[in-house]
Design a protein around this motif. Structure first.
Motif, mmCIF file in Angstrom:
data_model
loop_
_atom_site.group_PDB
_atom_site.id
_atom_site.type_symbol
_atom_site.label_atom_id
_atom_site.label_comp_id
_atom_site.label_asym_id
_atom_site.label_seq_id
_atom_site.Cartn_x
_atom_site.Cartn_y
_atom_site.Cartn_z
ATOM 1 N N HIS A 114 12.451 -50.024 9.103
ATOM 2 C CA HIS A 114 12.215 -51.458 9.254
ATOM 3 C C HIS A 114 10.835 -51.607 9.873
ATOM 4 O O HIS A 114 10.613 -51.229 11.024
ATOM 5 N N SER A 115 9.886 -52.146 9.112
ATOM 6 C CA SER A 115 8.485 -52.149 9.516
ATOM 7 C C SER A 115 8.229 -53.023 10.736
ATOM 8 O O SER A 115 9.040 -53.877 11.118
ATOM 9 N N SER A 116 7.071 -52.822 11.328
ATOM 10 C CA SER A 116 6.684 -53.491 12.569
ATOM 11 C C SER A 116 6.687 -55.012 12.404
ATOM 12 O O SER A 116 6.157 -55.547 11.428
ATOM 13 N N HIS A 117 7.259 -55.718 13.392
ATOM 14 C CA HIS A 117 7.379 -57.171 13.293
ATOM 15 C C HIS A 117 7.652 -57.779 14.668
ATOM 16 O O HIS A 117 7.949 -57.073 15.632
ATOM 17 N N ILE A 118 7.546 -59.096 14.746
ATOM 18 C CA ILE A 118 7.933 -59.858 15.922
ATOM 19 C C ILE A 118 8.966 -60.893 15.484
ATOM 20 O O ILE A 118 9.280 -60.997 14.298
ATOM 21 N N HIS A 119 9.495 -61.659 16.433
ATOM 22 C CA HIS A 119 10.470 -62.700 16.128
ATOM 23 C C HIS A 119 9.910 -64.047 16.596
ATOM 24 O O HIS A 119 10.227 -64.505 17.700
ATOM 25 N N PRO A 120 9.063 -64.684 15.794
ATOM 26 C CA PRO A 120 8.431 -65.935 16.212
ATOM 27 C C PRO A 120 9.455 -67.043 16.413
ATOM 28 O O PRO A 120 10.524 -67.039 15.809
ATOM 29 N N HIS A 121 9.108 -67.975 17.274
ATOM 30 C CA HIS A 121 9.902 -69.182 17.557
ATOM 31 C C HIS A 121 11.120 -68.900 18.437
ATOM 32 O O HIS A 121 11.890 -69.823 18.721
ATOM 33 N N SER A 122 11.339 -67.648 18.852
ATOM 34 C CA SER A 122 12.438 -67.319 19.751
ATOM 35 C C SER A 122 11.875 -66.909 21.110
ATOM 36 O O SER A 122 10.679 -66.666 21.258
ATOM 37 N N VAL A 123 12.759 -66.824 22.097
ATOM 38 C CA VAL A 123 12.352 -66.462 23.460
ATOM 39 C C VAL A 123 12.742 -65.016 23.771
ATOM 40 O O VAL A 123 11.922 -64.226 24.223
ATOM 41 N N ILE A 124 13.990 -64.688 23.551
ATOM 42 C CA ILE A 124 14.496 -63.333 23.783
ATOM 43 C C ILE A 124 15.149 -62.839 22.501
ATOM 44 O O ILE A 124 15.910 -63.555 21.857
ATOM 45 N N SER A 125 14.835 -61.614 22.140
ATOM 46 C CA SER A 125 15.453 -60.956 20.996
ATOM 47 C C SER A 125 16.078 -59.653 21.461
ATOM 48 O O SER A 125 15.766 -59.149 22.545
ATOM 49 N N GLY A 126 16.945 -59.115 20.639
ATOM 50 C CA GLY A 126 17.566 -57.860 21.032
ATOM 51 C C GLY A 126 18.459 -57.293 19.959
ATOM 52 O O GLY A 126 18.616 -57.861 18.877
ATOM 53 N N THR A 127 19.051 -56.159 20.299
ATOM 54 C CA THR A 127 19.923 -55.440 19.388
ATOM 55 C C THR A 127 21.004 -54.730 20.188
ATOM 56 O O THR A 127 20.738 -54.212 21.276
ATOM 57 N N THR A 128 22.213 -54.719 19.645
ATOM 58 C CA THR A 128 23.249 -53.856 20.173
ATOM 59 C C THR A 128 23.620 -52.852 19.084
ATOM 60 O O THR A 128 23.536 -53.158 17.886
ATOM 61 N N TYR A 129 23.996 -51.655 19.503
ATOM 62 C CA TYR A 129 24.059 -50.528 18.581
ATOM 63 C C TYR A 129 25.509 -50.139 18.301
ATOM 64 O O TYR A 129 26.299 -49.882 19.207
ATOM 65 N N VAL A 130 25.834 -50.100 17.007
ATOM 66 C CA VAL A 130 27.205 -49.905 16.536
ATOM 67 C C VAL A 130 27.443 -48.463 16.090
ATOM 68 O O VAL A 130 28.496 -47.890 16.342
ATOM 69 N N ALA A 131 26.475 -47.866 15.412
ATOM 70 C CA ALA A 131 26.556 -46.462 14.972
ATOM 71 C C ALA A 131 25.166 -45.851 15.075
ATOM 72 O O ALA A 131 24.219 -46.368 14.472
#
Length: 206
Positions: A114-131
């Motif tokens: 998944h190539s380099s990117h940001i999340h515009p228009h948001s304040v906090i981003s994140g991920t939780t890991y399933v596998a």
């Protein structure tokens, strides 16, 4: 002795999902991700048309907490983690709240990136890991000043973590990582034969 300090700190939040909110069964969450991916024809088509390896529900589904109760429980947990991170960041929310904007599944097969990117228009981003099978890629975070350091020499390989241009965070199943949405990040190639599965999300201020 000179006075040298760190300024303009970039924070990365890492915790076990289980520290806040309802208990989340990892096996049930993984099975739910695969079930949704199998039924989401619009998401499958989007991935194929856009050359996305594996599957993401990012462009097709906006109601995961309604579809499966486990995602509703997941949101309750994420709300608490985001509130804790917001407190650490010392945000003045002016009586408003950080609320979930979107939540989506990522299933990245062997060789997927998944190539380099940001999340515009948001304040906090994140991920939780399933596998996260052996060989699954870490999350790669980029120093936000990198584009302004064109004439700077490279850092030594043994440089302190806070001085490095890239940080690789290697999460475990059940971890949640949070960062401010302007922080550029990517997922390098998955070198495992098995799928790397995660659920990502954005929070906005309203």
């Amino acid at each position: 002795m000179p006075d040298i300090k760190s300024l303009f700190v970039t924070r990365l939040y890492r915790a076990a999902l289980s520290e806040h909110g309802p208990a989340i069964d990892a096996d049930e969450l993984e099975a739910s991700c695969y079930s949704i991916a199998e039924d989401d024809e619009a998401g499958q088509e989007w991935c194929e048309e856009n050359g996305y390896p594996g599957y993401t529900s990012y462009a097709s589904l906006t109601d995961l907490p309604w579809r499966f109760p486990i995602f509703a429980d997941l949101v309750k947990s994420l709300d608490a983690h985001v509130a804790a991170f917001s407190e650490d960041l010392e945000f003045d929310l002016d009586g408003k709240a950080l609320v979930l904007e979107d939540l989506w599944i990522n299933i990245l097969p062997e060789g997927g990136t998944h190539s380099s990117h940001i999340h515009p228009h948001s304040v906090i981003s994140g991920t939780t890991y399933v596998a996260m099978p052996d060989g699954a890629s870490s999350l790669k975070l980029e120093d936000p000043r990198s584009s302004r350091m064109m004439a700077a020499p490279s850092r030594r390989k043994d440089a302190r973590e806070e001085m490095r241009p890239f940080i690789y965070a290697a999460p475990k199943v059940g971890d949640v990582l949070l960062w401010e949405s302007w922080l550029r990040h990517e997922v390098p190639m998955n070198m495992s034969e098995d799928d790397r599965i995660s659920v990502s999300f954005n929070y906005k201020w309203e």
